[in-house]
Scaffold this active site. Structure first.
Site, PDB file in Angstrom:
ATOM      1  N   ASN A   9       0.852  -1.189   0.000  1.00 56.41           N
ATOM      2  CA  ASN A   9       0.000   0.000   0.000  1.00 56.41           C
ATOM      3  C   ASN A   9       0.897   1.251   0.000  1.00 56.41           C
ATOM      4  O   ASN A   9       1.510   1.604   1.005  1.00 56.41           O
ATOM      5  CB  ASN A   9      -0.894  -0.049   1.247  1.00 56.41           C
ATOM      6  N   LYS A  12       0.339   3.915   2.726  1.00 60.27           N
ATOM      7  CA  LYS A  12       0.835   3.516   4.050  1.00 60.27           C
ATOM      8  C   LYS A  12       2.357   3.626   4.094  1.00 60.27           C
ATOM      9  O   LYS A  12       2.927   4.118   5.067  1.00 60.27           O
ATOM     10  CB  LYS A  12       0.474   2.047   4.315  1.00 60.27           C
ATOM     11  N   ASP A  71      -1.075  -5.505  11.147  1.00 59.15           N
ATOM     12  CA  ASP A  71      -2.394  -6.058  10.879  1.00 59.15           C
ATOM     13  C   ASP A  71      -3.366  -5.386  11.839  1.00 59.15           C
ATOM     14  O   ASP A  71      -3.023  -5.147  12.995  1.00 59.15           O
ATOM     15  CB  ASP A  71      -2.412  -7.577  11.059  1.00 59.15           C
ATOM     16  N   TYR A 153     -14.218   0.854   8.006  1.00 61.45           N
ATOM     17  CA  TYR A 153     -15.307   1.186   8.933  1.00 61.45           C
ATOM     18  C   TYR A 153     -15.257   2.642   9.403  1.00 61.45           C
ATOM     19  O   TYR A 153     -15.982   3.014  10.330  1.00 61.45           O
ATOM     20  CB  TYR A 153     -15.250   0.240  10.145  1.00 61.45           C
ATOM     21  N   LYS A 174      -7.534  11.844  12.301  1.00 60.47           N
ATOM     22  CA  LYS A 174      -7.486  10.379  12.449  1.00 60.47           C
ATOM     23  C   LYS A 174      -6.050   9.885  12.612  1.00 60.47           C
ATOM     24  O   LYS A 174      -5.754   9.090  13.503  1.00 60.47           O
ATOM     25  CB  LYS A 174      -8.150   9.698  11.245  1.00 60.47           C
ATOM     26  N   HIS A 179      -5.386   3.878  16.101  1.00 65.91           N
ATOM     27  CA  HIS A 179      -4.730   2.638  16.523  1.00 65.91           C
ATOM     28  C   HIS A 179      -3.409   2.434  15.779  1.00 65.91           C
ATOM     29  O   HIS A 179      -2.396   2.117  16.369  1.00 65.91           O
ATOM     30  CB  HIS A 179      -5.682   1.465  16.270  1.00 65.91           C
ATOM     31  N   ARG A 180      -3.441   2.685  14.452  1.00 64.39           N
ATOM     32  CA  ARG A 180      -2.235   2.470  13.645  1.00 64.39           C
ATOM     33  C   ARG A 180      -1.154   3.472  14.040  1.00 64.39           C
ATOM     34  O   ARG A 180       0.025   3.112  14.188  1.00 64.39           O
ATOM     35  CB  ARG A 180      -2.597   2.610  12.160  1.00 64.39           C
TER      36      ARG A 180
END
Ligand code: IMP
Length: 196
Positions: A9, A12, A71, A153, A174, A179-180
C-alpha cells in the site's frame, strides 16, 4: 539500515516512511521483488501480523532481513469482538467496505451496547528477534454511515471523546489518534533507541 515494510500500500509506505528515523531506509514489498499477496491464514490479528513479517524472511531466504508488518481490525464488544481478524472480508469476498458496514449495522440492530475498538499489532523482526507493538483506540459504532474520508469502517467509528466518525474527522485528526498511529509511534521509538 534497510527496513522492509511488508505492505504494498503506497500510501501507508509513504506515511510511515516520513516517521522513520533518518538512518532507516524503508522498502515496500515491491522494492524487494514481492508482488504476490501475502496469505493471512491466522485466526488472530497478532498471528496474521507475525505471519506477514515472517513470510518476507522466508521468501527472501535471509534470516538477517529486517522487516515489520502490521495487521488491524475492528473489535465490537456486543459481537464477541467480531469482525476482528476478519474485518476486511466481514461480508464475504471480494472485500467490500460498504457491504461490511451494512452487515455491521445489521448485526448491531438489536444491541444496545455499541462499544468497539480498533486494534493494530505491528510485528518487527530485527536480528532474528521478534517484537510486537500494539495500538488501540476505543469508541462506539454510529447508527448510520457518516463522512467521506478514510476507508473501511471509518464512516461508522466514533472515537471516544468525539461526536464525529473517523470519516468526518478527516485524515489529519485520524492519523494523530488512530490505533495504527499509536502502534507506529511505539515502533519508531523502539527503532530510535535501538539503532546506533
Ligand atoms: P489492515 O490489516 O490494515 O489491512 O486492516 C484490515 C481491515 O480492518 C481493513 O480492511 C478494514 O476493514 C479494517 N480497518 C483497519 N484499520 C481501519 C481503519 O483505520 N479504519 C477503518 N477500517 C479499518
Amino acid at each position: 539500515m534497510n527496513l522492509i515494510f511488508a505492505s504494498s500500500n503506497k500510501n501507508k509506505i509513504k506515511e510511515i516512511s516520513a516517521l522513520m528515523p533518518s538512518n532507516i531506509v524503508l522498502q515496500g514489498l515491491q522494492d524487494v521483488g514481492i508482488t504476490q499477496e501475502i496469505p493471512e491464514p491466522g485466526t488472530t490479528i497478532k498471528e496474521n501480523s507475525f505471519l506477514k513479517a515472517n513470510f518476507v524472511i522466508d521468501f527472501l531466504k535471509n534470516k538477517n532481513t529486517s522487516v515489520f508488518a502490521d495487521d488491524s481490525g475492528l473489535e465490537v464488544e456486543a459481537l464477541n469482538n467480531a469482525p476482528g481478524v476478519y474485518s476486511a472480508r466481514y461480508a464475504g469476498t471480494p472485500k467490500n467496505d460498504d457491504a461490511n458496514n451494512k452487515k455491521l449495522l445489521q448485526e448491531l440492530n438489536t444491541k444496545t451496547n455499541r462499544k468497539a475498538k480498533f486494534v493494530t499489532i505491528i510485528t518487527l523482526i530485527l536480528n532474528g528477534q521478534v517484537h510486537y507493538f500494539e495500538g488501540e483506540i476505543k469508541g462506539t459504532i454510529a447508527f448510520e454511515p457518516r463522512g467521506n474520508t478514510g476507508f473501511g469502517y471509518d464512516p461508522l467509528f466514533i472515537p471516544q471523546g468525539y461526536r464525529s466518525t473517523f470519516a468526518e474527522l478527516g485524515a489529519e485528526v485520524k492519523n494523530s489518534i488512530s490505533h495504527r498511529a499509536i502502534a507506529v509511534k511505539k515502533l519508531v521509538e523502539y527503532l530510535k533507541n535501538s539503532q546506533p
